[in-house]
Design a protein around this motif. Structure first.
Motif, short mmCIF file in Angstrom:
data_model
loop_
_atom_site.label_atom_id
_atom_site.label_comp_id
_atom_site.label_asym_id
_atom_site.label_seq_id
_atom_site.Cartn_x
_atom_site.Cartn_y
_atom_site.Cartn_z
N GLU A 23 0.83 -1.20 0.00
CA GLU A 23 0.00 0.00 0.00
C GLU A 23 0.87 1.25 0.00
OE1 GLU A 23 -2.41 -0.19 3.51
OE2 GLU A 23 -0.70 -0.19 4.86
N VAL A 24 0.32 2.32 -0.58
CA VAL A 24 0.98 3.62 -0.63
C VAL A 24 0.03 4.65 -0.04
CG1 VAL A 24 1.87 5.45 -2.13
CG2 VAL A 24 2.42 3.05 -2.61
N ILE A 25 0.50 5.36 0.99
CA ILE A 25 -0.31 6.38 1.65
C ILE A 25 -0.08 7.72 0.97
CG2 ILE A 25 -0.81 7.51 3.86
CD1 ILE A 25 0.64 5.10 5.22
N ILE A 26 -1.14 8.39 0.62
CA ILE A 26 -1.07 9.76 0.11
C ILE A 26 -1.52 10.65 1.27
CG2 ILE A 26 -1.83 11.38 -1.64
CD1 ILE A 26 -0.12 9.02 -2.69
N GLN A 27 -0.55 11.19 1.99
CA GLN A 27 -0.83 11.90 3.24
C GLN A 27 -0.50 13.38 3.12
OE1 GLN A 27 0.59 10.00 6.82
NE2 GLN A 27 0.83 11.95 7.88
N ASN A 28 -1.44 14.20 3.50
CA ASN A 28 -1.22 15.64 3.48
C ASN A 28 -0.59 16.10 4.79
OD1 ASN A 28 -3.98 14.75 4.21
ND2 ASN A 28 -4.24 16.87 4.89
N PHE A 29 0.49 16.90 4.68
CA PHE A 29 1.12 17.50 5.84
C PHE A 29 0.13 18.44 6.55
CE2 PHE A 29 2.89 21.90 6.34
CZ PHE A 29 3.32 21.78 7.65
N CYS A 30 0.07 18.32 7.87
CA CYS A 30 -0.78 19.19 8.68
C CYS A 30 0.13 20.04 9.57
CB CYS A 30 -1.72 18.37 9.56
SG CYS A 30 -2.88 17.36 8.61
N PRO A 31 0.11 21.38 9.44
CA PRO A 31 1.01 22.23 10.22
C PRO A 31 0.76 22.10 11.72
CG PRO A 31 -0.63 23.54 9.04
CD PRO A 31 -0.76 22.15 8.54
N LYS A 32 1.87 22.12 12.49
CA LYS A 32 1.81 21.96 13.94
C LYS A 32 2.35 23.22 14.63
CE LYS A 32 1.01 17.37 13.73
NZ LYS A 32 0.88 17.23 12.29
N GLU A 33 1.65 23.66 15.65
CA GLU A 33 2.12 24.81 16.42
C GLU A 33 3.48 24.51 17.04
OE1 GLU A 33 -0.48 26.44 19.33
OE2 GLU A 33 -2.23 26.40 18.00
N GLY A 34 4.35 25.52 17.03
CA GLY A 34 5.65 25.36 17.66
C GLY A 34 6.70 24.74 16.78
N THR A 35 6.35 24.36 15.56
CA THR A 35 7.34 23.78 14.64
C THR A 35 7.81 24.85 13.66
OG1 THR A 35 5.71 23.07 12.99
CG2 THR A 35 6.21 21.53 14.80
N GLU A 36 8.89 24.54 13.01
CA GLU A 36 9.48 25.45 12.02
C GLU A 36 8.50 25.78 10.89
OE1 GLU A 36 12.99 24.61 8.93
OE2 GLU A 36 13.60 24.28 11.01
N MET A 37 7.62 24.84 10.57
CA MET A 37 6.70 25.02 9.45
C MET A 37 5.27 25.27 9.92
SD MET A 37 8.21 22.16 6.79
CE MET A 37 6.94 22.46 5.55
#
Length: 323
Positions: A196-210
């Motif tokens: 299987e291949v996961i197509i996952q969207n990045f979710c921004p997190k508070e306190g991180t560089e991004m």
């Protein structure tokens, strides 16, 4: 006849959050300190709750190469193990005893380490994320695309049923996503082990560089799913995480799986996004034939792909789940 959409009922067990990588988008990593190793008593209690809820998968995760972080070895030795891999082996055997199939995501492992865990894992995984060199990975040696592809090839040589995937919106381009999917396709054509291949969207997190980066748009997710359906072989399942994206609106784009969903534990990687309850999962998959699966797909439930230590349980669960 409606198309089948699958999911796995699991328990999520982060054995440690200590990690040698420092990705610009990650909130999972934690410092070396008291409590940085999940106590065996908590692991076992969680496994027992999972068994009571009918879970068939024990998903073990831990930060990559935690022993490389100063001071960590003292904590894993205090837990009674020489290293995190030994701890994972022991807890995997506990899961097997309780009737659950272990699946481990541990970051980069050597051929020998993969071989060692294969004995007590029905399947394993490593997110490729992207073949691109991106700023978010500049402090993460384990995110070198060549290193990750090499480990995925080693898993193929060892006949380990494998899960991988893309992480969207972390600085890659459309061409990078196409190249990443092609690299996964080529590995599967050579070894036949990508289930299987996961197509996952990045979710921004508070306190991180991004934290201020918006992540992948719905259109990028849709575009990538279309690419995946066109590039990946038909025997590779395409997964979308139902707690991170509008999965119901994406199923028509070639999605065949909704991943691991736990009635017992949270998503420790994305704790702000709870799993949908199983009845909600059925609503998401309305119009499709929603079926439960194991962490190992049916074509791999045989002696060629499963170690002798795990085969009796895998065959028993496969007969019950797949018929």
């Amino acid at each position: 006849m409606p198309r089948t959409i699958t999911f796995s009922r699991n328990v999520f067990l982060p054995l440690t959050n200590v990690c040698a990588n420092a990705c610009g988008y990650c909130s999972f990593k934690a410092p070396v300190a008291d409590g940085c190793v999940m106590p065996a008593s908590e692991v076992l209690a969680t496994l027992r709750r999972g068994a009571a809820f009918g879970c068939t998968e024990a998903l073990f995760t831990f930060g990559e190469r935690p022993e490389n972080e100063p001071g960590f070895r003292r904590y894993i030795e205090a837990a009674g193990y020489p290293d995190i891999l030994s701890y994972c082996e022991a807890m995997s055997r506990a899961a097997i005893d309780l009737g659950m199939l272990p699946h481990t995501n541990a970051g980069i492992l050597t051929y020998e380490e993969l071989e060692r865990l294969r004995h007590v894992n029905a399947s394993m995984g490593l997110m490729l994320e992207t073949t691109a060199e991106i700023p978010a990975h500049r402090h993460s040696p384990g995110k070198d695309p060549g290193v990750r592809l090499e480990m995925m090839a080693d898993a193929g040589k060892l006949k380990i049923p494998f899960t991988t995937g893309l992480l969207l919106g972390i600085g890659e381009t459309a061409a990078d996503r196409e190249e990443s999917l092609a690299a996964i396709r080529d590995l599967h054509k050579r070894y036949g082990h990508i289930q299987e291949v996961i197509i996952q969207n990045f979710c921004p997190k508070e306190g991180t560089e991004m934290a201020g980066v918006p992540g992948a748009s719905q259109e990028v997710i849709r575009e990538t799913l279309r690419l995946a359906a066109g590039i990946l072989p038909k025997d590779v399942s395409i997964q979308i995480p139902p707690n991170l994206a509008d999965a119901g609106g994406l199923l028509s784009l070639g999605v065949t799986d909704l991943g691991g969903v736990s009635p017992v534990t949270i998503d420790y990687i994305n704790p702000e996004h709870p799993w949908p309850a199983l009845d909600v999962l059925a609503e998401i998959a309305a119009g499709y034939d929603l079926r439960e699966r194991l962490c190992i797909y049916p074509q791999y439930c045989n002696p060629e792909w499963v170690s002798p230590e795990l085969l009796p349980l895998a065959e028993r669960l496969a007969k019950r789940t797949y018929g």
